[in-house]
Scaffold this motif. Structure first.
Motif, PDB file in Angstrom:
ATOM      1  N   LYS A   1       0.934  -1.244   0.133  1.00 28.99           N
ATOM      2  CA  LYS A   1       0.187   0.181  -0.446  1.00 28.99           C
ATOM      3  C   LYS A   1       1.198   1.369   0.165  1.00 28.99           C
ATOM      4  N   LYS A   2       1.953   1.194   0.547  1.00 31.28           N
ATOM      5  CA  LYS A   2       2.895   2.492   0.263  1.00 31.28           C
ATOM      6  C   LYS A   2       3.861   2.054  -0.945  1.00 31.28           C
ATOM      7  N   ILE A   3       4.824   3.408  -1.058  1.00 28.83           N
ATOM      8  CA  ILE A   3       5.686   2.868  -1.699  1.00 28.83           C
ATOM      9  C   ILE A   3       7.196   3.025  -1.440  1.00 28.83           C
ATOM     10  N   ASN A   4       8.160   2.075  -2.027  1.00 30.27           N
ATOM     11  CA  ASN A   4       9.240   1.407  -1.031  1.00 30.27           C
ATOM     12  C   ASN A   4      10.467   2.249  -1.158  1.00 30.27           C
ATOM     13  N   ILE A   5      11.120   2.395  -0.631  1.00 28.40           N
ATOM     14  CA  ILE A   5      11.974   3.487  -0.919  1.00 28.40           C
ATOM     15  C   ILE A   5      13.639   2.861  -0.583  1.00 28.40           C
ATOM     16  N   ALA A   6      14.391   2.193  -1.072  1.00 29.75           N
ATOM     17  CA  ALA A   6      15.519   1.606  -0.816  1.00 29.75           C
ATOM     18  C   ALA A   6      16.854   2.950  -0.231  1.00 29.75           C
ATOM     19  N   VAL A   7      17.805   3.162   0.267  1.00 27.21           N
ATOM     20  CA  VAL A   7      19.056   4.104   0.943  1.00 27.21           C
ATOM     21  C   VAL A   7      20.096   2.837   0.760  1.00 27.21           C
ATOM     22  N   CYS A   8      21.397   3.651  -0.193  1.00 27.86           N
ATOM     23  CA  CYS A   8      21.735   2.531  -0.381  1.00 27.86           C
ATOM     24  C   CYS A   8      23.026   3.301  -0.119  1.00 27.86           C
ATOM     25  N   GLY A   9      24.468   3.302   0.134  1.00 28.52           N
ATOM     26  CA  GLY A   9      25.722   3.665   0.422  1.00 28.52           C
ATOM     27  C   GLY A   9      26.714   3.051   1.411  1.00 28.52           C
ATOM     28  N   SER A  10      27.745   3.159   1.349  1.00 27.42           N
ATOM     29  CA  SER A  10      28.790   3.150   2.338  1.00 27.42           C
ATOM     30  C   SER A  10      29.397   4.409   2.358  1.00 27.42           C
ATOM     31  N   ASN A  11      30.661   5.244   2.879  1.00 27.98           N
ATOM     32  CA  ASN A  11      31.379   5.294   3.107  1.00 27.98           C
ATOM     33  C   ASN A  11      32.927   5.932   2.636  1.00 27.98           C
ATOM     34  N   ALA A  12      32.973   4.671   1.237  1.00 25.04           N
ATOM     35  CA  ALA A  12      33.770   3.744   0.659  1.00 25.04           C
ATOM     36  C   ALA A  12      34.800   4.820   0.703  1.00 25.04           C
ATOM     37  N   SER A  13      34.191   6.444  -0.224  1.00 28.79           N
ATOM     38  CA  SER A  13      34.808   7.799  -0.388  1.00 28.79           C
ATOM     39  C   SER A  13      35.688   8.528   0.022  1.00 28.79           C
ATOM     40  N   GLY A  14      35.324   8.706   1.579  1.00 33.49           N
ATOM     41  CA  GLY A  14      35.605   9.113   2.113  1.00 33.49           C
ATOM     42  C   GLY A  14      35.312  10.859   2.138  1.00 33.49           C
ATOM     43  N   LEU A  15      33.746  10.542   2.104  1.00 35.73           N
ATOM     44  CA  LEU A  15      33.311  11.750   2.079  1.00 35.73           C
ATOM     45  C   LEU A  15      32.713  12.706   3.273  1.00 35.73           C
TER      46      LEU A  15
ATOM     47  N   GLU B   1      18.872  13.290   6.075  1.00 40.63           N
ATOM     48  CA  GLU B   1      18.111  14.302   5.505  1.00 40.63           C
ATOM     49  C   GLU B   1      16.661  13.392   4.891  1.00 40.63           C
ATOM     50  N   VAL B   2      17.312  12.285   4.276  1.00 41.14           N
ATOM     51  CA  VAL B   2      16.836  11.355   2.942  1.00 41.14           C
ATOM     52  C   VAL B   2      16.057  10.737   3.627  1.00 41.14           C
ATOM     53  N   GLY B   3      16.417  10.180   4.908  1.00 42.69           N
ATOM     54  CA  GLY B   3      15.315   8.662   5.499  1.00 42.69           C
ATOM     55  C   GLY B   3      14.480   9.834   6.307  1.00 42.69           C
ATOM     56  N   ALA B   4      14.853  10.655   6.517  1.00 44.65           N
ATOM     57  CA  ALA B   4      13.483  11.525   6.753  1.00 44.65           C
ATOM     58  C   ALA B   4      12.567  12.135   6.101  1.00 44.65           C
ATOM     59  N   GLU B   5      12.781  12.306   5.245  1.00 52.37           N
ATOM     60  CA  GLU B   5      12.152  12.787   4.121  1.00 52.37           C
ATOM     61  C   GLU B   5      11.306  12.105   3.344  1.00 52.37           C
ATOM     62  N   ILE B   6      11.568  10.383   3.566  1.00 52.18           N
ATOM     63  CA  ILE B   6      11.052   9.349   3.105  1.00 52.18           C
ATOM     64  C   ILE B   6       9.837   9.112   4.231  1.00 52.18           C
ATOM     65  N   ALA B   7       9.863   9.151   5.506  1.00 54.44           N
ATOM     66  CA  ALA B   7       9.660   8.653   6.463  1.00 54.44           C
ATOM     67  C   ALA B   7       8.307  10.100   6.465  1.00 54.44           C
ATOM     68  N   ARG B   8       8.894  11.515   6.309  1.00 58.68           N
ATOM     69  CA  ARG B   8       7.677  12.410   6.524  1.00 58.68           C
ATOM     70  C   ARG B   8       6.548  12.435   4.705  1.00 58.68           C
ATOM     71  N   ASN B   9       7.036  11.511   4.008  1.00 63.10           N
ATOM     72  CA  ASN B   9       5.712  11.095   2.845  1.00 63.10           C
ATOM     73  C   ASN B   9       5.363   9.988   2.678  1.00 63.10           C
TER      74      ASN B   9
ATOM     75  N   PRO C   1      18.978  16.952  -0.555  1.00 62.85           N
ATOM     76  CA  PRO C   1      17.436  15.586   0.097  1.00 62.85           C
ATOM     77  C   PRO C   1      16.663  15.889  -0.554  1.00 62.85           C
ATOM     78  N   LYS C   2      16.139  16.631   0.308  1.00 64.22           N
ATOM     79  CA  LYS C   2      14.479  17.249   0.183  1.00 64.22           C
ATOM     80  C   LYS C   2      14.143  16.776  -1.121  1.00 64.22           C
ATOM     81  N   LYS C   3      14.542  17.795  -2.109  1.00 62.49           N
ATOM     82  CA  LYS C   3      14.172  17.545  -3.483  1.00 62.49           C
ATOM     83  C   LYS C   3      14.700  16.610  -4.554  1.00 62.49           C
ATOM     84  N   LEU C   4      15.522  15.051  -3.614  1.00 66.07           N
ATOM     85  CA  LEU C   4      16.001  14.293  -4.469  1.00 66.07           C
ATOM     86  C   LEU C   4      14.776  13.188  -3.962  1.00 66.07           C
ATOM     87  N   VAL C   5      14.112  12.964  -2.904  1.00 67.37           N
ATOM     88  CA  VAL C   5      13.136  12.230  -2.312  1.00 67.37           C
ATOM     89  C   VAL C   5      12.226  12.965  -3.111  1.00 67.37           C
TER      90      VAL C   5
END
Length: 224
Positions: free
Chosen positions: A44-58, A68-76, A207-211
């Protein structure tokens, strides 16, 4: 169903939005598994995965962006899927949890005990449910991508590359957090060589615009 085989059903108007649940039918027999293909509540919901490690040392600022990406997914009111792991996906879990979001974990371990022994040390209370697949890291990645409508990619290493490569043929919308480096730098190459199914890709630095763009793309594809 043959031992070790999971069948994935394509749901009407949404791509591969199912949840895989495996349980031991007999603790003494490692060959007998029962597969539950999807849970009705997740359909009944849109399901969104978030993927990514900090392998590149950001820098640590990207942890905030992932949260913020996770927060926006929850808010939506979408459901967040992640591996039960560290990195940017774990930061997204924290953001969704703070906003009372639904969070599903997919682990390559076959049990909670195995996960605690062999996999990353994370607080398991954030995920409900956790799906214990028993298929290891890379197959877990594919199961997750086939179980969602979209995936957001932040940085990442080899595992994220697998999750990106699986998206086009799974008809999973791809959201790229720009300037996050790592595996996300390969997105143009993936677009170029995906000859069977061209991926739907959205890119944003915010992040907000991306989600928002990812959810919009899912609805446009699926007529939700």
């Amino acid at each position: 169903m043959p031992s070790g085989v999971a069948r994935f059903a394509k749901r009407p108007n949404r791509q591969y939005a199912q949840n895989l649940v495996r349980r031991r039918e007999n603790q003494a027999s490692k060959d007998k598994w029962v597969f539950f293909i999807y849970q009705e509540e997740l359909m009944k919901k849109i399901n969104i995965a978030v993927c990514g490690s900090n392998a590149s040392g950001l820098p640590k600022s990207f942890n905030n962006k992932a949260q913020e990406v996770g927060a926006e997914i929850a808010r939506n009111k979408a459901t967040l899927f992640t591996g039960v792991t560290t990195g940017f996906s774990y930061e997204a879990v924290k953001g969704a949890h703070k906003n009372k979001g639904k969070i599903v974990g997919i682990t390559g371990a076959e049990s909670e005990d195995e996960h605690k022994e062999r996999y990353e040390k994370v607080d398991l209370k954030f995920w409900n449910p956790i799906i214990y697949t028993g298929v290891g890291y890379k197959m877990r990645d594919i199961i997750m991508i086939r179980s969602v409508d979209a995936a957001v990619y932040i940085g990442g290493g080899v595992g994220t590359m697998v999750e990106m490569a699986a998206a086009p043929d799974s008809h999973t919308v791809m959201g790229i957090l720009e300037d996050s480096g790592g595996a996300t730098e390969l997105i143009e190459f993936i677009e170029e060589i995906s000859h069977r199914n061209k991926p739907v890709v959205v890119r944003e630095k915010d992040p907000k615009k991306l989600v928002a763009a990812v959810i919009r793309a899912v609805k446009e594809k699926s007529n939700v």
